[in-house]
Design an enzyme around this catalytic site. Structure first.
Site, short mmCIF file in Angstrom:
data_model
loop_
_atom_site.label_atom_id
_atom_site.label_comp_id
_atom_site.label_asym_id
_atom_site.label_seq_id
_atom_site.Cartn_x
_atom_site.Cartn_y
_atom_site.Cartn_z
N MET F 1 44.86 -90.64 -6.04
CA MET F 1 46.24 -90.73 -5.60
C MET F 1 47.20 -91.18 -6.70
O MET F 1 48.39 -91.34 -6.46
CB MET F 1 46.33 -91.73 -4.45
N PRO F 2 46.68 -91.42 -7.92
CA PRO F 2 47.58 -91.93 -8.97
C PRO F 2 48.71 -90.95 -9.26
O PRO F 2 48.58 -89.74 -9.04
CB PRO F 2 46.69 -92.07 -10.19
N PHE F 3 49.80 -91.52 -9.76
CA PHE F 3 50.93 -90.74 -10.24
C PHE F 3 51.18 -91.14 -11.69
O PHE F 3 51.31 -92.33 -11.99
CB PHE F 3 52.17 -91.03 -9.39
N THR F 40 45.56 -86.65 -7.81
CA THR F 40 46.26 -87.22 -8.96
C THR F 40 47.37 -86.26 -9.40
O THR F 40 47.12 -85.07 -9.61
CB THR F 40 45.27 -87.47 -10.11
N THR F 41 48.57 -86.80 -9.51
CA THR F 41 49.74 -86.02 -9.92
C THR F 41 50.18 -86.47 -11.31
O THR F 41 50.23 -87.66 -11.59
CB THR F 41 50.89 -86.23 -8.91
#
EC number: 5.3.2.-
Lengths: 67, 67, 67, 67, 67, 67
Positions: F1-3, F40-41
């Site tokens: 889920m990191p940005f 991850t974006t």
């Protein structure tokens, strides 16, 4: 209408220092770009030194070595 | 795939309010731009009023005067 | 006083769609958190699909494969 | 001279993990773009799961259901 | 080591004005917080008026009405 | 889920280099923090050298002098 985000390490900046920073950057945008101070927004983020890296090292480590 | 960052002053927004905000902005991106909600990310940052300035003044000071 | 930054891929969103997005998110902050709409700022960033990655792939590539 | 902001949920990442992340992303910018590591800045933001949404749900709720 | 991001509407700010802004905010961080100017980074983002909203309206519309 | 948001000067990074950067940072988050790559974006922003300052000078000027 400008929006300014200032990120600094969390080092005990006082409320007075943060006031001076907000006042100064708002005035700077008036002086350099004739921006309306009434709608200038400034947000200061204070970041732990474990979470800030320069040159591939954390600021925590850089300061520890510099002592 | 949108990414949304919402910054508000730290004023005791509840978990329920933050849920409503996340749900609402995700739906808004579906309604206005037909974006896929499954990959929409929203991050809410809550900022101390000493660290937020408008019109060259901190929100702390603006609120103190408004009392 | 909220500040909202919405990042979307550059896909030809129209001025009308961006108006609807700005109006909608400003109203959402009124409805969920009772924020003052007059001082709510929204910035939309449109990002090239070569510069946006999900799952380790660019959106350009993901879309190319999905055709 | 690159600036990198990494946002993760607040899940107890250790100082050692954050060091590895800062070191790794700085080296990646050397390897892929020949950027000068000495002037590469990395900031890690850790965000509460109530404040992070995906698919219109908070991460708090998504994890609760996944149990 | 501070990082400053200044966002303004795209209105033809000149290279000279942007130099003055970068020089001024860097000096302000020296004066208010004794920050090292050598490692202060400033990034200016210029945003189209269709993509900037205040009070639920785009800056494009607000300016059109103000004429 | 990191940005992850990576900001670099606009210097003609190729689509291949940007792919490598997106792939690399996504894998780094798997390796260091066991993050799910699927969510991850990564967003890369390329910034004009007139709009990037270090040490109170624009990168345009710093490079001009270094020639």
């Amino acid at each position: 209408m400008p929006f300014v985000n200032i990120r600094i390490t969390r080092d005990g900046a006082t409320a007075e220092q943060k006031k001076a920073l907000i006042e100064g950057v708002t005035q700077l945008l008036v002086d350099t770009l004739n921006k309306n101070p009434a709608t200038t927004t400034v947000i200061i983020d204070e970041v732990d030194t474990d979470n800030w890296g320069v040159g591939g090292r954390t600021v925590t480590d850089l300061r520890s070595e510099a002592k």
